[in-house]
Write an enzyme that holds these catalytic residues in place. Sequence first.
Site, PDB file in Angstrom:
ATOM      1  N   ALA A 109     -24.414 -25.079 -23.155  1.00  0.00           N
ATOM      2  CA  ALA A 109     -24.276 -23.706 -22.690  1.00  0.00           C
ATOM      3  C   ALA A 109     -23.543 -23.638 -21.355  1.00  0.00           C
ATOM      4  CB  ALA A 109     -25.648 -23.055 -22.575  1.00  0.00           C
ATOM      5  N   ASP A 110     -23.832 -24.573 -20.465  1.00  0.00           N
ATOM      6  CA  ASP A 110     -23.189 -24.540 -19.151  1.00  0.00           C
ATOM      7  C   ASP A 110     -21.676 -24.707 -19.267  1.00  0.00           C
ATOM      8  OD1 ASP A 110     -23.576 -27.158 -20.065  1.00  0.00           O
ATOM      9  OD2 ASP A 110     -23.959 -27.983 -18.071  1.00  0.00           O
TER      10      ASP A 110
END
Length: 261
Positions: A109-110
């Site tokens: 996600a990052d």
Amino acid sequence: MLLAIDAGNTNVVFALVEGRRIRARWRIATDPRRTADEYAVWLIQLLQIEGYQRGDVTRVVLATVVPRALHNLQVLARKYFGAEAMIAGRAPLEWGIVIDVDEPGSLGADRAVNTVAAHELHPGDLIVIDFGTATTFDVSDYQGAYKGGIIAPGINLSLDALVSAAAKLPRIAIEPPPTQGGVIGRNTVDQMQIGIFWGYVAMIEGLVSRLKAEVGRPVKVIATGGLATLFQPYTPVFDAIEPDLTIQGLAIMVERAHISA
């Protein structure tokens, strides 16, 4: 205001954001066992130190690469801020970019959030280098599509592996070696600092060079993560440093989704 949470493998970063402006930020060591109540005791005190109250937080957004930490952070948002946490990558915060790789669902996600933010702030073909637990190199094209990248051990992981595997080597700080740019160390500590620091700089420059050659068009290199500023004076490879890229990306995604307080 928006409470943005970036739960990484090493730290969880909390930031209070108004529009796209970061008003305050705090970090705590990642521990999936940490309860919502424990987060709240720590975070609410820090809010008050900065002159804010719980009621100032009207929305919560989070991105995590630690699935076990998700539930307690959701409970934190619901119980202490009266908000359902918006999760990056899930409705209503879909990525809004093409993820052009073999297994889109496996992308952290990052890294996706960083791509969103980097393209918003620096249009064009990009390489985003994130100095975290791992050092990641993420390539996106001029349309903002994520094209793939590289995962390398973070510099702290490399140092930990070296020290743990060699009984006589001491634990050292990660800092530029005091040898005026030379690479012939005269003692054990200097030799370790040279190997870790300049070895890492060489890796960064070498991989960026190969990535640029593969892209075949002018590329900007954006660095983020706590150690980006450590390397910046010693290599010309970075075009920009964005220390809060993931938090900025979360704020941009909320803004694009037209979610009001």
